[in-house]
Write a protein that holds these residues in place. Structure first.
Motif, PDB file in Angstrom:
ATOM      1  N   TYR A 187       0.826  -1.209   0.000  1.00  0.00           N
ATOM      2  CA  TYR A 187       0.000   0.000   0.000  1.00  0.00           C
ATOM      3  C   TYR A 187       0.860   1.259   0.000  1.00  0.00           C
ATOM      4  O   TYR A 187       0.377   2.355   0.273  1.00  0.00           O
ATOM      5  CB  TYR A 187      -0.944  -0.010   1.209  1.00  0.00           C
ATOM      6  N   HIS A 232     -12.151  -5.524  -0.804  1.00  0.00           N
ATOM      7  CA  HIS A 232     -10.924  -5.901  -0.115  1.00  0.00           C
ATOM      8  C   HIS A 232     -11.281  -6.653   1.164  1.00  0.00           C
ATOM      9  O   HIS A 232     -12.145  -6.226   1.928  1.00  0.00           O
ATOM     10  CB  HIS A 232     -10.157  -4.606   0.214  1.00  0.00           C
ATOM     11  N   TRP A 249      -7.814  -1.368  -2.748  1.00  0.00           N
ATOM     12  CA  TRP A 249      -6.772  -0.541  -2.113  1.00  0.00           C
ATOM     13  C   TRP A 249      -5.435  -1.161  -2.452  1.00  0.00           C
ATOM     14  O   TRP A 249      -5.296  -2.374  -2.490  1.00  0.00           O
ATOM     15  CB  TRP A 249      -6.991  -0.474  -0.609  1.00  0.00           C
ATOM     16  N   SER A 267      -6.293  -2.817  -6.805  1.00  0.00           N
ATOM     17  CA  SER A 267      -7.049  -2.025  -7.779  1.00  0.00           C
ATOM     18  C   SER A 267      -6.568  -2.240  -9.207  1.00  0.00           C
ATOM     19  O   SER A 267      -7.363  -2.523 -10.108  1.00  0.00           O
ATOM     20  CB  SER A 267      -6.988  -0.549  -7.398  1.00  0.00           C
ATOM     21  N   ALA A 268      -5.265  -2.115  -9.437  1.00  0.00           N
ATOM     22  CA  ALA A 268      -4.733  -2.347 -10.782  1.00  0.00           C
ATOM     23  C   ALA A 268      -4.955  -3.784 -11.216  1.00  0.00           C
ATOM     24  O   ALA A 268      -5.281  -4.055 -12.384  1.00  0.00           O
ATOM     25  CB  ALA A 268      -3.249  -1.997 -10.822  1.00  0.00           C
ATOM     26  N   GLY A 311     -14.990   2.753  -8.900  1.00  0.00           N
ATOM     27  CA  GLY A 311     -14.126   2.493  -7.762  1.00  0.00           C
ATOM     28  C   GLY A 311     -14.367   3.434  -6.603  1.00  0.00           C
ATOM     29  O   GLY A 311     -14.808   4.572  -6.782  1.00  0.00           O
ATOM     30  N   TRP A 359     -10.254   5.281  -2.828  1.00  0.00           N
ATOM     31  CA  TRP A 359      -8.956   4.658  -2.566  1.00  0.00           C
ATOM     32  C   TRP A 359      -8.539   3.718  -3.690  1.00  0.00           C
ATOM     33  O   TRP A 359      -7.440   3.153  -3.661  1.00  0.00           O
ATOM     34  CB  TRP A 359      -8.974   3.917  -1.235  1.00  0.00           C
ATOM     35  N   ALA A 360      -9.419   3.547  -4.674  1.00  0.00           N
ATOM     36  CA  ALA A 360      -9.053   2.799  -5.881  1.00  0.00           C
ATOM     37  C   ALA A 360      -9.128   3.727  -7.090  1.00  0.00           C
ATOM     38  O   ALA A 360      -9.316   3.282  -8.212  1.00  0.00           O
ATOM     39  CB  ALA A 360     -10.007   1.614  -6.078  1.00  0.00           C
ATOM     40  N   ASP A 362      -1.932   5.982  -9.222  1.00  0.00           N
ATOM     41  CA  ASP A 362      -1.224   4.777  -8.784  1.00  0.00           C
ATOM     42  C   ASP A 362      -2.026   3.504  -9.015  1.00  0.00           C
ATOM     43  O   ASP A 362      -1.474   2.407  -8.997  1.00  0.00           O
ATOM     44  CB  ASP A 362      -0.894   4.897  -7.292  1.00  0.00           C
ATOM     45  N   ASP A 363      -3.341   3.634  -9.237  1.00  0.00           N
ATOM     46  CA  ASP A 363      -4.199   2.479  -9.475  1.00  0.00           C
ATOM     47  C   ASP A 363      -4.358   2.168 -10.965  1.00  0.00           C
ATOM     48  O   ASP A 363      -4.551   1.013 -11.334  1.00  0.00           O
ATOM     49  CB  ASP A 363      -5.589   2.727  -8.869  1.00  0.00           C
ATOM     50  N   ASN A 421      -3.685  10.919  -4.984  1.00  0.00           N
ATOM     51  CA  ASN A 421      -3.263  10.623  -3.618  1.00  0.00           C
ATOM     52  C   ASN A 421      -2.578  11.822  -2.981  1.00  0.00           C
ATOM     53  O   ASN A 421      -2.772  12.105  -1.793  1.00  0.00           O
ATOM     54  CB  ASN A 421      -2.346   9.402  -3.583  1.00  0.00           C
TER      55      ASN A 421
END
Length: 439
Positions: free
Chosen positions: A39, A180, A235, A239-240, A258, A261-262, A266-267, A318
């Motif tokens: 994370y 999750h 998370w 996600s990816a 999503g 947080w998704a 970065d996701d 983020n």
């Protein structure tokens, strides 16, 4: 100048025994961050933006009311036991102890709720944590500011309803909730079940064991059940992996919504081109053009004091969430100073500021955060303060806002919050506060 110490659990005790000194005129904000593990992308982005905002206030204003802001990091790796240990290590530091804690973890937040109340230190859980803590009568020390998970869930269903041509069109639809396998992931199941009953859609709950990089069987189930929409409550690496798996089984990404947080760069960037069209909620949208982000670049990064190793991430989703954390923490201190004076404040005094936040359109403009944060006002009764969400869509290169702020279904959510909080109060022997006697 802010002290910058990144402390692992191994070195934390040694650093403390070495004798960290704190000036009498400083306000201490602990940082139980996570910069390693599955994370880390979220942790480095959010805490990077958070720390940059504290630096920004120190450099531009000389602190809050002349009181410099200090912080100290403690690595949790997003693990509950380590989060609790970081809490114990950091709670007494600084001239007046911890101002407040921001764990960026539902699991850690749950784990320290009772001890934080006993220690009289507020927990700020912006966009995460225990939803019924929105009822300040039962949870005076917890602040799930901006939008709690149940509120966000109702806005996602509203958004899906809009895409389907009206809320009545949800009847008979299938919506899969891919979540999750943690306290965080399970948090919205009760409100989704209530919404399914209200609107007549079929809810399919599918758990993905943490950290979530293995999802083959879950997506085979989705392919077989053929839901109309998938809500991705992911998370970190989950996600990816979910976006890639959706493409592999042929599920359209523009039918995936999503949680915030998704919903960061970065996701989607690790998923590559198959992420195009994917949609996510946002309590703080992506984008570097907000005046406050531009000013951070000028004041902090041009002075060589930025926290992000990769400055290209400044303005990513983020990072902006971290800036919002900074804004709300600082504004709470600022409000508290109006009652208790321009001096380092205790956690109990900062709690008063958190409960009396009022950030209207005028203040948002002064902060350079119009569109980045919705207007909010907290009270003894309401520790959420806003309950609004925006949605953005990945175009393959960047996030594009596709809605304005959408209000939550408070008529559905608030009674559930109060019922859950009342049950907790009964279980723990808590007498709820009488908000008519609070000021």
């Amino acid at each position: 100048m802010i002290r910058r110490r990144i402390i692992t659990l191994v070195s934390c005790s040694m650093a403390w025994l070495a004798g960290a000194s704190w000036a009498a005129g400083e306000q201490f904000i602990p940082m139980p961050s996570y910069r390693i593990g599955p994370y880390a992308a979220g942790g480095t982005g959010v805490y990077g933006g958070f720390i940059d905002y504290l630096n920004y206030i120190n450099l531009k204003e000389g602190g809050v009311g002349g009181v410099k802001l200090t912080y100290e990091e403690c690595e949790t790796e997003y693990k509950v036991d380590r989060g609790v240990e970081c809490y114990d290590r950091l709670k007494g530091k600084g001239p007046t102890g911890a101002s407040m804690f921001n764990f960026l973890s539902t699991g850690i937040t749950y784990a320290v709720l009772e001890r934080a109340a006993q220690d009289k230190i507020p927990i700020v859980s912006i966009g995460y944590g225990r939803t019924d803590a929105s009822d300040g009568r039962v949870f005076p020390w917890v602040f799930p500011l901006l939008t709690n998970y149940w509120s966000q869930s109702t806005t996602k269903i509203k958004f899906i309803g809009q895409r389907e041509g009206g809320m009545d069109k949800l009847k008979g639809k299938k919506i899969a909730n891919l979540y999750h396998g943690s306290a965080y992931g399970k948090e919205t199941i009760p409100v989704l079940e209530a919404q399914a009953k209200k609107y007549g859609f079929e809810l399919i709950n599918i758990e993905v064991p943490a950290p979530g990089n293995e999802q083959q069987s879950q997506w085979l189930q989705i392919r077989q059940l053929k839901p109309d929409w998938v809500i991705l409550r992911g998370w970190g690496v989950m996600s990816a992996a979910a976006i890639k798996a959706a493409a592999k089984v042929g599920f359209p990404r523009d039918k995936m919504v999503g949680v915030w947080w998704a919903g960061a760069e970065d996701d989607v960037v690790p998923a590559g081109g198959v992420a195009k069209g994917y949609i996510a909620a946002a309590f703080a949208p992506s984008g570097a053009n907000y005046p406050v982000v531009q000013d951070i670049k000028r004041v902090v990064y041009e002075a060589g004091k930025g926290n992000m190793q990769d400055s290209n991430r400044v303005g990513h989703a983020n990072y902006n969430r971290g800036v919002v954390h900074g804004i709300l923490n600082v504004e709470a201190i600022r409000v508290a100073q109006t009652k208790f004076g321009k001096k380092p404040l205790t956690g109990e005094q900062v709690r008063w500021g958190l409960e009396h936040l009022k950030i209207d359109d005028k203040r948002l403009k002064e902060l350079g955060a119009v569109g980045l944060v919705p207007p909010l006002a907290t009270s003894c009764l309401d520790h959420e303060g806003a309950g609004m969400v925006r949605f953005q869509q990945w175009d393959g290169t960047r996030w594009i806002p596709i809605t304005d702020w959408i209000a939550s279904d408070k008529a559905l959510v608030r009674p559930m919050i109060e019922a859950s909080a009342a049950a907790y109060a009964k279980e723990k022997g808590i007498t709820p506060r009488d908000c008519s006697k609070e000021n």
